[in-house]
Design a protein around this motif. Structure first.
Motif, PDB file in Angstrom:
ATOM      1  N   PRO A 179      59.191  48.592  24.565  1.00 22.84           N
ATOM      2  CA  PRO A 179      58.567  47.283  24.307  1.00 22.84           C
ATOM      3  C   PRO A 179      57.941  47.193  22.923  1.00 22.84           C
ATOM      4  CG  PRO A 179      57.146  48.602  25.712  1.00 22.84           C
ATOM      5  CD  PRO A 179      58.413  49.383  25.532  1.00 22.84           C
ATOM      6  N   PHE A 180      57.797  48.338  22.242  1.00 19.91           N
ATOM      7  CA  PHE A 180      57.205  48.354  20.892  1.00 19.91           C
ATOM      8  C   PHE A 180      58.250  48.190  19.789  1.00 19.91           C
ATOM      9  CE2 PHE A 180      53.425  50.101  22.921  1.00 19.91           C
ATOM     10  CZ  PHE A 180      52.401  49.607  22.115  1.00 19.91           C
ATOM     11  N   LYS A 181      59.518  47.976  20.183  1.00 20.39           N
ATOM     12  CA  LYS A 181      60.613  47.930  19.216  1.00 20.39           C
ATOM     13  C   LYS A 181      60.369  46.923  18.092  1.00 20.39           C
ATOM     14  CE  LYS A 181      65.653  47.553  18.960  1.00 20.39           C
ATOM     15  NZ  LYS A 181      66.906  47.359  19.745  1.00 20.39           N
ATOM     16  N   PHE A 182      59.815  45.766  18.435  1.00 19.65           N
ATOM     17  CA  PHE A 182      59.599  44.725  17.421  1.00 19.65           C
ATOM     18  C   PHE A 182      58.105  44.474  17.155  1.00 19.65           C
ATOM     19  CE2 PHE A 182      63.685  43.693  19.523  1.00 19.65           C
ATOM     20  CZ  PHE A 182      64.520  43.831  18.418  1.00 19.65           C
ATOM     21  N   ILE A 183      57.268  45.415  17.569  1.00 21.18           N
ATOM     22  CA  ILE A 183      55.825  45.292  17.355  1.00 21.18           C
ATOM     23  C   ILE A 183      55.431  46.031  16.078  1.00 21.18           C
ATOM     24  CG2 ILE A 183      53.530  45.872  18.245  1.00 21.18           C
ATOM     25  CD1 ILE A 183      54.702  43.750  19.927  1.00 21.18           C
ATOM     26  N   ILE A 184      54.735  45.342  15.183  1.00 27.03           N
ATOM     27  CA  ILE A 184      54.216  45.964  13.968  1.00 27.03           C
ATOM     28  C   ILE A 184      52.716  46.174  14.150  1.00 27.03           C
ATOM     29  CG2 ILE A 184      53.818  45.705  11.493  1.00 27.03           C
ATOM     30  CD1 ILE A 184      56.350  43.973  11.391  1.00 27.03           C
ATOM     31  N   ILE A 185      52.301  47.426  14.089  1.00 25.75           N
ATOM     32  CA  ILE A 185      50.878  47.734  14.236  1.00 25.75           C
ATOM     33  C   ILE A 185      50.248  47.763  12.843  1.00 25.75           C
ATOM     34  CG2 ILE A 185      49.188  49.418  15.058  1.00 25.75           C
ATOM     35  CD1 ILE A 185      51.202  50.338  17.116  1.00 25.75           C
ATOM     36  N   LYS A 186      49.334  46.839  12.623  1.00 28.30           N
ATOM     37  CA  LYS A 186      48.726  46.690  11.297  1.00 28.30           C
ATOM     38  C   LYS A 186      47.711  47.790  11.022  1.00 28.30           C
ATOM     39  CE  LYS A 186      49.041  41.640  11.542  1.00 28.30           C
ATOM     40  NZ  LYS A 186      48.256  40.377  11.557  1.00 28.30           N
ATOM     41  N   LYS A 187      47.552  48.094   9.748  1.00 27.13           N
ATOM     42  CA  LYS A 187      46.482  48.993   9.322  1.00 27.13           C
ATOM     43  C   LYS A 187      45.797  48.354   8.130  1.00 27.13           C
ATOM     44  CE  LYS A 187      45.258  53.740   8.294  1.00 27.13           C
ATOM     45  NZ  LYS A 187      45.714  55.143   8.125  1.00 27.13           N
ATOM     46  N   VAL A 188      44.522  48.018   8.323  1.00 28.18           N
ATOM     47  CA  VAL A 188      43.749  47.341   7.285  1.00 28.18           C
ATOM     48  C   VAL A 188      42.723  48.321   6.737  1.00 28.18           C
ATOM     49  CG1 VAL A 188      42.228  45.385   6.783  1.00 28.18           C
ATOM     50  CG2 VAL A 188      44.042  45.153   8.489  1.00 28.18           C
ATOM     51  N   ASP A 189      42.558  48.316   5.418  1.00 32.91           N
ATOM     52  CA  ASP A 189      41.507  49.142   4.825  1.00 32.91           C
ATOM     53  C   ASP A 189      40.156  48.618   5.271  1.00 32.91           C
ATOM     54  OD1 ASP A 189      43.218  50.811   3.538  1.00 32.91           O
ATOM     55  OD2 ASP A 189      43.178  49.739   1.628  1.00 32.91           O
ATOM     56  N   GLY A 190      39.494  49.391   6.117  1.00 36.30           N
ATOM     57  CA  GLY A 190      38.198  48.963   6.639  1.00 36.30           C
ATOM     58  C   GLY A 190      37.068  49.252   5.664  1.00 36.30           C
ATOM     59  N   LYS A 191      35.890  48.719   5.972  1.00 35.15           N
ATOM     60  CA  LYS A 191      34.710  48.956   5.149  1.00 35.15           C
ATOM     61  C   LYS A 191      34.207  50.366   5.421  1.00 35.15           C
ATOM     62  CE  LYS A 191      30.016  47.375   4.254  1.00 35.15           C
ATOM     63  NZ  LYS A 191      28.912  46.510   4.727  1.00 35.15           N
ATOM     64  N   ARG A 192      34.027  51.155   4.358  1.00 34.37           N
ATOM     65  CA  ARG A 192      33.547  52.520   4.492  1.00 34.37           C
ATOM     66  C   ARG A 192      32.157  52.606   3.895  1.00 34.37           C
ATOM     67  NH1 ARG A 192      38.078  56.664   4.738  1.00 34.37           N
ATOM     68  NH2 ARG A 192      39.915  55.447   5.266  1.00 34.37           N
ATOM     69  N   ASP A 193      31.154  52.655   4.743  1.00 29.84           N
ATOM     70  CA  ASP A 193      29.788  52.786   4.259  1.00 29.84           C
ATOM     71  C   ASP A 193      29.573  54.175   3.683  1.00 29.84           C
ATOM     72  OD1 ASP A 193      28.535  50.280   4.732  1.00 29.84           O
ATOM     73  OD2 ASP A 193      28.526  50.695   6.885  1.00 29.84           O
ATOM     74  N   PHE A 194      28.839  54.238   2.594  1.00 28.22           N
ATOM     75  CA  PHE A 194      28.498  55.512   1.975  1.00 28.22           C
ATOM     76  C   PHE A 194      27.174  55.350   1.238  1.00 28.22           C
ATOM     77  CE2 PHE A 194      30.867  53.019  -1.066  1.00 28.22           C
ATOM     78  CZ  PHE A 194      30.179  53.182  -2.258  1.00 28.22           C
ATOM     79  N   LEU A 195      26.515  56.460   0.991  1.00 29.05           N
ATOM     80  CA  LEU A 195      25.270  56.437   0.229  1.00 29.05           C
ATOM     81  C   LEU A 195      25.579  56.597  -1.250  1.00 29.05           C
ATOM     82  CD1 LEU A 195      22.997  58.786   2.412  1.00 29.05           C
ATOM     83  CD2 LEU A 195      23.226  56.296   2.546  1.00 29.05           C
ATOM     84  N   THR A 196      24.855  55.848  -2.071  1.00 30.92           N
ATOM     85  CA  THR A 196      24.973  56.045  -3.513  1.00 30.92           C
ATOM     86  C   THR A 196      24.227  57.329  -3.883  1.00 30.92           C
ATOM     87  OG1 THR A 196      22.943  54.815  -3.963  1.00 30.92           O
ATOM     88  CG2 THR A 196      25.019  53.554  -3.891  1.00 30.92           C
ATOM     89  N   SER A 197      24.406  57.778  -5.111  1.00 32.85           N
ATOM     90  CA  SER A 197      23.693  58.983  -5.564  1.00 32.85           C
ATOM     91  C   SER A 197      22.188  58.797  -5.424  1.00 32.85           C
ATOM     92  CB  SER A 197      24.041  59.275  -7.033  1.00 32.85           C
ATOM     93  OG  SER A 197      25.426  59.463  -7.186  1.00 32.85           O
ATOM     94  N   GLU A 198      21.697  57.583  -5.743  1.00 40.63           N
ATOM     95  CA  GLU A 198      20.259  57.298  -5.667  1.00 40.63           C
ATOM     96  C   GLU A 198      19.770  57.354  -4.219  1.00 40.63           C
ATOM     97  OE1 GLU A 198      22.524  55.405  -7.223  1.00 40.63           O
ATOM     98  OE2 GLU A 198      22.047  56.005  -9.298  1.00 40.63           O
ATOM     99  N   GLU A 199      20.543  56.783  -3.305  1.00 41.95           N
ATOM    100  CA  GLU A 199      20.147  56.790  -1.890  1.00 41.95           C
ATOM    101  C   GLU A 199      20.183  58.208  -1.318  1.00 41.95           C
ATOM    102  OE1 GLU A 199      21.741  52.314  -0.625  1.00 41.95           O
ATOM    103  OE2 GLU A 199      23.116  54.015  -0.659  1.00 41.95           O
ATOM    104  N   LEU A 200      21.184  58.982  -1.729  1.00 45.94           N
ATOM    105  CA  LEU A 200      21.278  60.364  -1.273  1.00 45.94           C
ATOM    106  C   LEU A 200      20.087  61.174  -1.774  1.00 45.94           C
ATOM    107  CD1 LEU A 200      22.756  62.712   0.078  1.00 45.94           C
ATOM    108  CD2 LEU A 200      24.153  62.951  -1.989  1.00 45.94           C
TER     109      LEU A 200
END
Length: 385
Positions: A198-219
């Motif tokens: 059933p997945f023959k014609f299904i396209i599973i999307k992959k979106v670049d999600g938001k990646r939280d990180f600390l800046t040098s100052e916050e670290l």
């Protein structure tokens, strides 16, 4: 111990109500056996013990032997496919389910997959096993009873719509669930419970999600709070300690939990990553070294007492709020922080990729895209032209 399944046909000595002896397929595995009834029953003198087939003297011998050939072909194909795909050996229950086609179409898709996961638990990473189990739970929220016959292209699209619009999942979360569902469908296809993909014609999307990180100052803000003794709560101090260590090394939460003193030699961590099995070597910075326990610690002893994700993230949320860090700080933010700060400091992306244990440079390049300060620093080079 030999896990291979062997089988043969036999004529049961007990007769049915018509006085005929039923023919069974008997399978063996590691000293255990299971029997599968066929639709055939005949007189004892019509059965060839040597050839395990019906003798020509029986007027229905051609029909009966065709049925037995079909069972034989099905069983052999199942065993060979299992061997060729180098999978965990079939269980007798899986073998019987496939041969009898129990559960096909009208049977429970989710019950079968749960059974498969339990049978194959030893060969799966514990995190993967729990993740798959949670995906089944999620699927059952969408539909209380999911049969093999239900798994169609429309079902998949409806499930995707449900995750996005009813559960409020983002595209990546929904895509992860669809990939798990596709894995379950492939298992069912392999063992003959689903006939068409059933997945023959299904396209599973992959979106670049938001990646939280600390800046040098916050670290640095959190680092100074820890090293200058501003964190007085023992639980907060313990959790911040291994969070900062992850910020300085890029280790995942799962690798922090398993990290032993024996994995650290000559100020270098050498460990096989839990998620990928990839062997990494991470030289420790001075700040990372300061977070380690004393030398008297036993080699087999864990480096940190790592609390569960829920407790860890709750404490990190409270600490970050106290120090005015307006981000959703979780344990995994530490790994993102290591990657982005490393790139900001000018460490070549190829080196960062190796330190993180990425097998593909494209995975690491995501971090380069989100560090604006690096772009600005590099563009400054045009001013010297």
């Amino acid at each position: 111990m030999n896990k291979k399944i062997t089988y043969s046909f036999l004529l049961k000595p007990e007769t049915n109500k018509n006085g005929h002896n039923p023919v069974y397929l008997r399978a063996f595995q590691s000293g255990k056996k299971i029997e599968i009834a066929t639709s055939i029953a005949l007189c004892e003198q019509d059965w060839s013990l040597r050839y395990q087939r019906v003798k020509k003297r029986n007027k229905l011998h051609e029909r009966y032997n065709t049925i037995l050939d079909a069972y034989d072909k099905k069983a052999l194909k199942l065993i060979v496919n299992n061997f060729v795909n180098d999978e965990a050996p079939l269980t007798l229950r899986q073998f019987k389910d496939h041969i009898t086609s129990a559960g096909q179409a009208e049977g429970s898709f989710t019950d079968y997959i749960l059974s498969y996961l339990n049978d194959n638990k030893p060969r799966l990473r514990l995190e993967s096993w729990w993740s798959y189990k949670s995906q089944i739970t999620k699927l059952l929220k969408f539909k209380k009873k999911v049969l093999f016959v239900d798994i169609t292209e429309k079902f998949i699209n409806d499930y995707h719509h449900y995750m996005i619009h009813e559960l409020g999942n983002n595209e990546n979360t929904a895509s992860k669930s669809l990939r798990s569902l596709r894995t379950f469908v492939n298992i069912s296809l392999r063992y003959g419970f689903i006939k068409n993909n059933p997945f023959k014609f299904i396209i599973i999307k992959k979106v670049d999600g938001k990646r939280d990180f600390l800046t040098s100052e916050e670290l640095n803000k959190l680092s100074q709070a820890y090293f200058h003794g501003k964190i007085t709560n023992s639980l907060e101090k313990e959790i911040l300690r291994y969070f900062l260590f992850s910020c300085y090394t890029g280790l995942r939460y799962s690798d922090l939990k398993d990290l032993k003193m024996s994995s650290i030699e000559n100020k270098i961590i050498k460990v096989r990553m839990h998620k990928t099995g990839y062997l990494i070597s991470v030289p420790l910075s001075q700040k990372a070294l300061q977070l380690l326990p004393t030398k008297s610690a036993i080699d087999s002893q864990p480096v940190f007492r790592v609390y569960c994700n829920k407790v860890t993230n709750r404490v990190l949320k409270a600490v970050s709020k106290e120090y005015d860090i307006q981000k959703k700080v979780t344990c995994h933010v530490a790994r993102h922080t290591f990657a982005t700060v490393s790139i900001t400091l000018g460490i070549p992306i190829e080196v960062v990729s190796k330190l993180l244990g990425h097998t593909n440079l494209k995975t690491t390049q995501v971090y380069a895209k989100i560090v604006d300060s690096v772009k600005e620093r590099e563009m400054e080079k045009w001013n010297s032209l």
